[in-house]
Write a protein that holds these residues in place. Structure first.
Motif, PDB file in Angstrom:
ATOM      1  N   UNK A   1      -0.397  -6.923   3.654  1.00 36.61           N
ATOM      2  CA  UNK A   1      -0.648  -8.437   3.412  1.00 36.61           C
ATOM      3  C   UNK A   1       0.355  -9.197   2.882  1.00 36.61           C
ATOM      4  N   UNK A   2       0.815 -10.480   3.341  1.00 34.91           N
ATOM      5  CA  UNK A   2       1.436 -11.482   2.848  1.00 34.91           C
ATOM      6  C   UNK A   2       0.752 -12.938   3.263  1.00 34.91           C
ATOM      7  N   UNK A   3       0.797 -13.703   2.099  1.00 36.33           N
ATOM      8  CA  UNK A   3      -0.024 -15.055   2.403  1.00 36.33           C
ATOM      9  C   UNK A   3       0.228 -15.709   3.700  1.00 36.33           C
TER      10      UNK A   3
ATOM     11  N   UNK B   1       9.908   0.685  -6.897  1.00 36.63           N
ATOM     12  CA  UNK B   1       9.194   1.759  -6.057  1.00 36.63           C
ATOM     13  C   UNK B   1      10.410   2.940  -5.874  1.00 36.63           C
ATOM     14  N   UNK B   2      10.152   3.885  -6.321  1.00 34.42           N
ATOM     15  CA  UNK B   2      11.177   5.025  -6.285  1.00 34.42           C
ATOM     16  C   UNK B   2      11.279   5.317  -4.860  1.00 34.42           C
ATOM     17  N   UNK B   3      12.755   6.044  -4.787  1.00 31.79           N
ATOM     18  CA  UNK B   3      13.127   6.474  -3.363  1.00 31.79           C
ATOM     19  C   UNK B   3      12.054   7.554  -3.040  1.00 31.79           C
ATOM     20  N   UNK B   4      11.803   7.572  -1.683  1.00 30.67           N
ATOM     21  CA  UNK B   4      11.110   8.328  -0.885  1.00 30.67           C
ATOM     22  C   UNK B   4       9.514   8.217  -1.164  1.00 30.67           C
ATOM     23  N   UNK B   5       9.093   7.234  -1.978  1.00 32.12           N
ATOM     24  CA  UNK B   5       7.853   6.957  -2.112  1.00 32.12           C
ATOM     25  C   UNK B   5       7.302   5.947  -0.934  1.00 32.12           C
ATOM     26  N   UNK B   6       6.448   6.648  -0.043  1.00 29.74           N
ATOM     27  CA  UNK B   6       6.159   6.016   1.143  1.00 29.74           C
ATOM     28  C   UNK B   6       5.086   4.765   1.051  1.00 29.74           C
ATOM     29  N   UNK B   7       5.437   3.610   1.733  1.00 28.10           N
ATOM     30  CA  UNK B   7       4.575   2.553   1.255  1.00 28.10           C
ATOM     31  C   UNK B   7       4.913   1.527   2.430  1.00 28.10           C
ATOM     32  N   UNK B   8       4.017   0.508   2.574  1.00 27.94           N
ATOM     33  CA  UNK B   8       4.121  -0.654   3.705  1.00 27.94           C
ATOM     34  C   UNK B   8       3.194  -1.880   2.990  1.00 27.94           C
ATOM     35  N   UNK B   9       3.676  -3.014   3.629  1.00 32.86           N
ATOM     36  CA  UNK B   9       3.215  -4.300   3.592  1.00 32.86           C
ATOM     37  C   UNK B   9       1.900  -4.534   4.254  1.00 32.86           C
TER      38      UNK B   9
ATOM     39  N   UNK C   1       0.763  -1.223   0.009  1.00 26.15           N
ATOM     40  CA  UNK C   1       0.080  -0.011  -0.006  1.00 26.15           C
ATOM     41  C   UNK C   1       1.071   1.422  -0.156  1.00 26.15           C
ATOM     42  N   UNK C   2       0.648   2.161  -0.725  1.00 28.64           N
ATOM     43  CA  UNK C   2       1.257   3.395  -0.837  1.00 28.64           C
ATOM     44  C   UNK C   2       0.359   4.674  -0.029  1.00 28.64           C
ATOM     45  N   UNK C   3       1.286   5.489   0.321  1.00 31.65           N
ATOM     46  CA  UNK C   3       0.698   6.715   1.129  1.00 31.65           C
ATOM     47  C   UNK C   3      -0.723   7.421   0.511  1.00 31.65           C
ATOM     48  N   UNK C   4      -0.584   7.461  -0.861  1.00 32.91           N
ATOM     49  CA  UNK C   4      -1.758   8.058  -1.561  1.00 32.91           C
ATOM     50  C   UNK C   4      -2.851   7.131  -1.567  1.00 32.91           C
ATOM     51  N   UNK C   5      -3.198   6.012  -0.843  1.00 35.44           N
ATOM     52  CA  UNK C   5      -4.102   5.147  -0.852  1.00 35.44           C
ATOM     53  C   UNK C   5      -4.350   4.075  -1.638  1.00 35.44           C
ATOM     54  N   UNK C   6      -3.592   3.875  -2.809  1.00 36.85           N
ATOM     55  CA  UNK C   6      -3.409   2.969  -3.674  1.00 36.85           C
ATOM     56  C   UNK C   6      -2.472   1.716  -3.234  1.00 36.85           C
ATOM     57  N   UNK C   7      -2.867   0.639  -3.791  1.00 35.57           N
ATOM     58  CA  UNK C   7      -2.439  -0.488  -3.281  1.00 35.57           C
ATOM     59  C   UNK C   7      -2.001  -1.383  -4.509  1.00 35.57           C
ATOM     60  N   UNK C   8      -1.072  -2.485  -4.549  1.00 32.35           N
ATOM     61  CA  UNK C   8      -0.664  -3.331  -5.348  1.00 32.35           C
ATOM     62  C   UNK C   8      -0.492  -4.576  -4.853  1.00 32.35           C
ATOM     63  N   UNK C   9      -1.039  -5.686  -5.487  1.00 35.99           N
ATOM     64  CA  UNK C   9      -1.080  -7.008  -4.742  1.00 35.99           C
ATOM     65  C   UNK C   9      -0.028  -7.600  -5.860  1.00 35.99           C
ATOM     66  N   UNK C  10       0.709  -8.417  -5.360  1.00 34.38           N
ATOM     67  CA  UNK C  10       1.922  -9.104  -6.073  1.00 34.38           C
ATOM     68  C   UNK C  10       1.798 -10.548  -5.920  1.00 34.38           C
ATOM     69  N   UNK C  11       1.614 -11.201  -6.801  1.00 31.47           N
ATOM     70  CA  UNK C  11       1.379 -12.716  -6.835  1.00 31.47           C
ATOM     71  C   UNK C  11       2.657 -13.182  -7.578  1.00 31.47           C
ATOM     72  N   UNK C  12       2.975 -14.456  -7.399  1.00 28.15           N
ATOM     73  CA  UNK C  12       4.006 -15.201  -8.046  1.00 28.15           C
ATOM     74  C   UNK C  12       4.580 -14.823  -9.514  1.00 28.15           C
ATOM     75  N   UNK C  13       5.800 -14.121  -9.582  1.00 28.02           N
ATOM     76  CA  UNK C  13       6.075 -13.769 -10.820  1.00 28.02           C
ATOM     77  C   UNK C  13       5.856 -12.237 -10.995  1.00 28.02           C
ATOM     78  N   UNK C  14       5.118 -11.484 -10.351  1.00 31.97           N
ATOM     79  CA  UNK C  14       5.039 -10.319 -10.494  1.00 31.97           C
ATOM     80  C   UNK C  14       6.043  -9.360  -9.788  1.00 31.97           C
TER      81      UNK C  14
END
Length: 104
Positions: free
Chosen positions: A89-91, A79-87, A62-75
């Motif tokens: 979910x993990x399986x 993430x550019x420097x100073x782009x605030x983010x956090x994990x 998840x990114x500070x702007x509220x968007x999120x991206x789910x990565x599955x196997x192979x994805x």
């Protein structure tokens, strides 16, 4: 020769970070998650760019702007420097194995 997907940590109560290569400009890590997410202490705000790929399992960033991206196997994701983010979910039913490349 080593195999990136073998010899996984047996302790599933915590996330494991293994530094594979580290230079002044680049750091490569294997991260193994067992359902762990980022701490509630805030966002990652890194001085380095981070290219990350999921080799097994899945995870959501998840990114500070509220968007999120789910990565599955192979994805993968850059993430550019100073782009605030956090994990967020993990399986939980299998290890999530991340390949993370940090670079300047």
């Amino acid at each position: 020769m080593h195999n990136f997907l073998s010899q996984l940590p047996q302790d599933t109560t915590q996330e494991h970070f293994e530094s594979l290569i580290s230079t002044k400009q680049t750091r490569i890590e294997r991260i193994v998650s067992f359902g762990q997410i980022s701490p509630d202490t805030g966002w990652y705000d890194q001085d380095e760019h981070e290219w990350v790929m999921v080799l097994e399992g899945s995870g959501t960033i998840e990114f500070e702007d509220g968007t999120s991206t789910t990565l599955n196997k192979g994805d993968y994701l850059n993430i550019t420097a100073h782009t605030k983010h956090k994990v967020t979910y993990t399986a939980v039913n299998q290890p999530t194995i991340w390949l993370a490349v940090f670079y300047t």
